[in-house]
Design an enzyme around this catalytic site. Sequence first.
Site, PDB file in Angstrom:
ATOM      1  N   HIS A  62       1.437  -1.156  -0.024  1.00 11.32           N
ATOM      2  CA  HIS A  62      -0.150   0.279   0.179  1.00 11.32           C
ATOM      3  C   HIS A  62       0.992   1.451   0.132  1.00 11.32           C
ATOM      4  CE1 HIS A  62       0.715  -0.572   4.129  1.00 11.32           C
ATOM      5  NE2 HIS A  62       0.376   0.785   4.670  1.00 11.32           N
ATOM      6  N   ASP A  66       6.020   4.439   5.387  1.00  9.48           N
ATOM      7  CA  ASP A  66       7.269   3.725   5.824  1.00  9.48           C
ATOM      8  C   ASP A  66       6.581   2.193   5.319  1.00  9.48           C
ATOM      9  OD1 ASP A  66       4.207   3.099   6.966  1.00  9.48           O
ATOM     10  OD2 ASP A  66       4.560   1.717   7.941  1.00  9.48           O
ATOM     11  N   HIS A 139      -7.277  -1.818   5.233  1.00 12.71           N
ATOM     12  CA  HIS A 139      -6.685  -1.078   6.113  1.00 12.71           C
ATOM     13  C   HIS A 139      -7.284   0.783   5.638  1.00 12.71           C
ATOM     14  CE1 HIS A 139      -3.155   0.108   7.727  1.00 12.71           C
ATOM     15  NE2 HIS A 139      -2.423   0.713   7.071  1.00 12.71           N
TER      16      HIS A 139
END
Length: 311
Positions: A62, A66, A139
Amino acid sequence: MQITFLGTSSGVPTRSRNVSSLALRLPQRAEIWLFDCGEGTQHQFLRSDLKVSQISRIFITHLHGDHIFGLTGLLASCGLAGNAKRIDIYGPAGLSDYLQACVRYSQTHFSYPVKVHTIQPGMIFEDEEYQVVCGYLKHRVTAFGYRIIEKDKPGRFDVEKAKKLGIPPGPIYAQLKQGQTVTLADGRTIRGTELCGVPQIGRKFVYCTDTVFCEGAVELAQDADVLVHEATFSHQDAEMAFQRLHSTSTMAAQVALAAGAKQLMMTHFSPRYAPGNSIILDDLLTEARAIFPNTDMAYDFLTHEIPRRPL
């Protein structure tokens, strides 16, 4: 198949853990497939035994920073080193736009082909040895998990036995090596399985992050030899996990148990569980093992050989 964890922290790096990245090494073809590429990933390569020149495919789960902030720098370094041939990148919609913007505004030029594939659930890659399947996770943004399937291989072909049977060398040998049944010119029928040793069962590796517990992860992880699953939070912080759509240690264990996985390796840990705090990472491991005993906790530069399963 060998995995090396290059980053096992969530959100931000710590002194001992970088942000998300994992390398799948395929020694028989001198390739590395990279999963996520957080900031500093190329530095992690320098501290490991891995070679960036062997990277051939990159799979992005995704578009959170990070997981992608190290991508442009890594690709640029591969080009400057002059040893990259081609890199295929797979990820959600928007990844190509992100990469193009980084390249445009930084005046970066790749000296080798880079192809970005915008993925949808299903099979996204297949060759004679492997299949790669992706599926939706749950998510805050569109996120995918990946399932890598190594195809079964026939056992070793007994050439001497074939010669004794009077089977002429040539294309017939190739068919028999694949376990096929062939009819010779003299009318004899030969089963390739009788000339081959025990077949090698292909391995299955699954990578799921970032996600809260979801059926999509369970489906991807079915019968996996190794499931790498995020475990950002302790079970005691489950409310926070649901709010942020991340997993607890127990959620990761529940996915492994429901999917019938052979081994669970947890990663993507919140820095809040540093030594000295009321809850530490060892507590997360204890929580997970209470549900799924064959659980291990990843750390940066941990290398793990995915074992072959017996027939």
